[in-house]
Design a protein around this motif. Structure first.
Motif, PDB file in Angstrom:
ATOM      1  N   GLU A 160      10.845  10.930 -11.967  1.00 10.76           N
ATOM      2  CA  GLU A 160      11.421  11.881 -11.025  1.00 10.76           C
ATOM      3  C   GLU A 160      12.651  11.325 -10.324  1.00 10.76           C
ATOM      4  O   GLU A 160      13.540  12.085  -9.922  1.00 10.76           O
ATOM      5  CB  GLU A 160      10.363  12.342 -10.031  1.00 10.76           C
ATOM      6  CG  GLU A 160       9.252  13.148 -10.694  1.00 10.76           C
ATOM      7  CD  GLU A 160       8.300  13.803  -9.705  1.00 10.76           C
ATOM      8  OE1 GLU A 160       8.666  13.940  -8.519  1.00 10.76           O
ATOM      9  OE2 GLU A 160       7.194  14.196 -10.117  1.00 10.76           O
TER      10      GLU A 160
ATOM     11  N   TRP B   4      15.338  12.013 -12.906  1.00  7.20           N
ATOM     12  CA  TRP B   4      15.552  13.461 -12.906  1.00  7.20           C
ATOM     13  C   TRP B   4      16.402  13.854 -11.695  1.00  7.20           C
ATOM     14  O   TRP B   4      17.305  14.688 -11.791  1.00  7.20           O
ATOM     15  CB  TRP B   4      14.198  14.156 -12.898  1.00  7.20           C
ATOM     16  CG  TRP B   4      14.221  15.651 -12.982  1.00  7.20           C
ATOM     17  CD1 TRP B   4      15.276  16.462 -13.348  1.00  7.20           C
ATOM     18  CD2 TRP B   4      13.133  16.545 -12.692  1.00  7.20           C
ATOM     19  NE1 TRP B   4      14.900  17.781 -13.296  1.00  7.20           N
ATOM     20  CE2 TRP B   4      13.604  17.865 -12.901  1.00  7.20           C
ATOM     21  CE3 TRP B   4      11.814  16.341 -12.276  1.00  7.20           C
ATOM     22  CZ2 TRP B   4      12.785  18.985 -12.700  1.00  7.20           C
ATOM     23  CZ3 TRP B   4      11.007  17.453 -12.090  1.00  7.20           C
ATOM     24  CH2 TRP B   4      11.480  18.755 -12.296  1.00  7.20           C
TER      25      TRP B   4
ATOM     26  N   PRO C 145      20.052  15.496 -13.178  1.00  7.17           N
ATOM     27  CA  PRO C 145      19.298  16.681 -13.586  1.00  7.17           C
ATOM     28  C   PRO C 145      19.939  17.465 -14.718  1.00  7.17           C
ATOM     29  O   PRO C 145      19.340  18.452 -15.186  1.00  7.17           O
ATOM     30  CB  PRO C 145      19.243  17.514 -12.297  1.00  7.17           C
ATOM     31  CG  PRO C 145      20.442  17.080 -11.516  1.00  7.17           C
ATOM     32  CD  PRO C 145      20.621  15.632 -11.826  1.00  7.17           C
TER      33      PRO C 145
ATOM     34  N   VAL D  37      18.503  15.009 -17.820  1.00  3.85           N
ATOM     35  CA  VAL D  37      17.054  14.800 -17.731  1.00  3.85           C
ATOM     36  C   VAL D  37      16.398  16.145 -17.455  1.00  3.85           C
ATOM     37  O   VAL D  37      16.874  16.917 -16.626  1.00  3.85           O
ATOM     38  CB  VAL D  37      16.708  13.808 -16.604  1.00  3.85           C
ATOM     39  CG1 VAL D  37      15.188  13.676 -16.449  1.00  3.85           C
ATOM     40  CG2 VAL D  37      17.332  12.438 -16.884  1.00  3.85           C
ATOM     41  N   ARG D  38      15.304  16.418 -18.155  1.00  2.00           N
ATOM     42  CA  ARG D  38      14.565  17.655 -17.895  1.00  2.00           C
ATOM     43  C   ARG D  38      13.071  17.407 -18.122  1.00  2.00           C
ATOM     44  O   ARG D  38      12.693  16.546 -18.917  1.00  2.00           O
ATOM     45  CB  ARG D  38      15.049  18.794 -18.793  1.00  2.00           C
ATOM     46  CG  ARG D  38      14.765  18.617 -20.269  1.00  2.00           C
ATOM     47  CD  ARG D  38      15.318  19.793 -21.069  1.00  2.00           C
ATOM     48  NE  ARG D  38      14.892  19.778 -22.457  1.00  2.00           N
ATOM     49  CZ  ARG D  38      15.530  19.168 -23.441  1.00  2.00           C
ATOM     50  NH1 ARG D  38      16.625  18.491 -23.175  1.00  2.00           N
ATOM     51  NH2 ARG D  38      15.085  19.225 -24.680  1.00  2.00           N
TER      52      ARG D  38
ATOM     53  N   CYS E 278       9.244  13.457 -19.088  1.00  2.00           N
ATOM     54  CA  CYS E 278      10.624  13.953 -19.054  1.00  2.00           C
ATOM     55  C   CYS E 278      11.393  13.543 -20.299  1.00  2.00           C
ATOM     56  O   CYS E 278      11.103  12.536 -20.940  1.00  2.00           O
ATOM     57  CB  CYS E 278      11.358  13.424 -17.817  1.00  2.00           C
ATOM     58  SG  CYS E 278      10.828  14.155 -16.270  1.00  2.00           S
TER      59      CYS E 278
END
Length: 514
Positions: free
Chosen positions: A81, A84, A88, A91-92, A156
């Motif tokens: 996270e 992410w 963003p 990264v997903r 992710c």
């Protein structure tokens, strides 16, 4: 960028780094952001070896729990996270489905492992584990009839080579010098530190002075220690090959599968580049030439068999449209099987003769940022007190500052994509999504004032234009069609052979002009 930097003479830096993979570029970013004057050289393309041959996942490593690597798994889970949040666009979140196979791990073990996975790393935004009934869910379509239930959990995805490049770009913005296609051909040390001889493709040379040297050469880290520095590494490196294959889309939903195999290895199937499925990886010891790493026929066959063990329609070697392979330089912890070898990183500091060299062995892409912090922690005491205090004071900044193009909310990608489509209505929907995914908030800078496709220059197929190529050349150290089609993007999958040859000719012409 690279050739222009090699102008002769000797320049003095605070830190020299050999190796432009994810670890080297991550360290360069962190160090430059803490005020160090950084030099990094890479003999090939950024992320051109191991760092662009991953499974493209930011994950804790569910299977590492079986080897009791709780610290590594916790750190990796926490980083999902964090990364992410700072990137963003590239990264997903993904949802993975682990089918239960009674002949392998029992259901209680899978539930226990996933409970730990959900709670070990301080998960906040990613959804937790749920159960899937394949008979009533579209997720079960295409699976073999004997599979009745699975467990769905979160991890992710990351565009791996782009992660390397964005770290390098941010490092450069903060004053680091990043020199690609330039090999470190010699090093020598004295009481004041290191002198590196760096040679570019055209034969231009320069010398670099730095008090501290970081060896982030990946699979070649041992060679740097032994052959360039003339020292003996304390630890041993275990080369483990991981190969992947790409086939046409195997199913219509967006879930990934993680399949258990009888040999103890696991294989992922992941929706890939909209039209394909990525299958990997193999995990086997490698002893060959590190410059000639390729997926073997045996590995391709193994991956096809592994997937065929779970899908009703077998996957054939004839369906493979692309494959790639990389070698991970894992720290040799004496594990019997390659898949059991630790993915944790080991930092080896050698200060012989007053010239400190820190070498990196092992690690995984998910924890590169934490590895960089650990490197700065180790080398900070080597600097004078004022500089040491500066290095220490900014610890952790890389987890809060967005990477280039990532300055928008963590869950704001859909809004960014819609905005791009509204501002540039001539873009096809999948092209707007791709540009937003690759470049984030910087996509608009590439498109500029364009109001129609022709404003972006020549088109090469699959949405690739001269405007995008120019951005990669000027800002991302791309110099060849391979850099563009297979590392900065995967557009090579969507082009015909003639279109690829056209790109080769175009890039060749640009290099001659340069």
């Amino acid at each position: 960028m690279a050739e222009a930097a090699l102008t002769g003479g000797t320049d003095v830096y605070d830190l020299a780094i050999i190796g432009g993979g994810i670890n080297g570029c991550g360290i360069a970013r962190d160090a430059a952001g803490r005020g160090l004057k950084v030099f990094l050289c890479e003999r090939g393309d950024l992320g051109g070896a191991t760092s662009s041959a991953s499974t493209k996942l930011l994950h804790g490593g569910l299977r590492y729990l079986e080897h009791y690597e709780f610290r590594l798994v916790r750190e990796a889970l926490e980083e999902r996270e964090v990364l992410w949040g700072i990137a963003p666009h590239i990264v997903r979140p993904l949802r993975f489905v682990l089918p239960h196979v009674p002949q392998m791990r029992p259901r209680w073990m899978l539930r226990a492992g996933l409970f730990l996975y959900d709670h070990l790393g301080g998960r906040k935004a990613l959804p937790g584990t749920s159960t899937v009934d394949f008979a009533s869910s579209p997720i079960g379509e295409g699976l073999k009839p004997g599979l009745s239930v699975g467990f769905e959990y979160s991890d992710c995805w990351v565009e791996d080579n782009r992660l390397v490049v964005l770290n390098a770009r941010d490092a450069e913005r903060k004053g680091a010098q990043i020199v690609t296609r330039s090999a470190c051909t010699a090093v020598r040390s004295d009481a004041q530190g290191w002198t590196l001889t760096v040679e570019g493709e055209g034969g231009a040379r320069r010398e670099i002075r730095a008090p501290v040297l970081v060896n982030a050469a990946g699979p070649w880290a041992g060679d740097v220690v032994r052959h360039l520095a003339g020292r003996s590494p304390k630890g041993r490196t275990r080369m483990v090959q991981g190969s992947h294959i790409v086939v046409r889309k195997l199913y219509q939903h967006d879930r990934c599968f993680i399949f258990q195999n009888g040999d103890g290895r696991i294989v992922f199937t992941i929706p890939y580049e909209q039209d394909f499925t990525l299958i990997g990886t193999t995990d086997r010891d490698y002893t060959g030439d590190l410059t000639q790493v390729r997926a073997s026929e045996e590995e391709v066959s193994y991956l096809c068999r592994a997937a065929s063990g779970y899908f009703a329609r077998p996957v054939s070697e004839r369906e493979v449209v692309w494959h790639y392979s990389g070698v991970r330089p894992l720290y040799d912890d004496g594990a019997g099987a390659a898949q059991a070898a630790t993915r944790d990183y080991v930092l080896e500091l050698d200060a012989a003769g007053g010239a400190p060299m820190l070498s990196i062995f092992g690690g995984k892409i998910t924890t590169y940022r934490r590895l960089a912090e650990a490197v700065l922690d180790r080398i900070a005491p080597l600097y004078a007190p004022p500089q040491r205090a500066q290095i220490t004071a900014r610890r952790g900044w890389t987890g809060r500052a967005a990477l280039p193009g990532g300055d928008f909310p963590m869950q704001g990608f859909d809004a960014l994509r819609r905005e791009l489509s509204e501002d540039y209505p001539f873009l096809a929907p999948r092209e707007a999504e791709r540009l937003a995914r690759y470049y984030g908030t910087e996509a608009a800078a590439i498109l500029g004032k364009a109001s129609k496709p022709s404003d972006l220059g020549r088109h090469f197929g699959a949405g690739l234009t001269e405007a995008e190529i120019e951005h990669m050349r000027r800002n991302e150290w791309a110099t060849t069609s391979e850099d563009i089609l297979w590392r900065r993007s995967k557009l090579g999958l969507h082009l015909t052979r003639e279109q690829v040859r056209d790109m080769d000719r175009y890039m060749g012409g640009l290099s001659q002009v340069a």
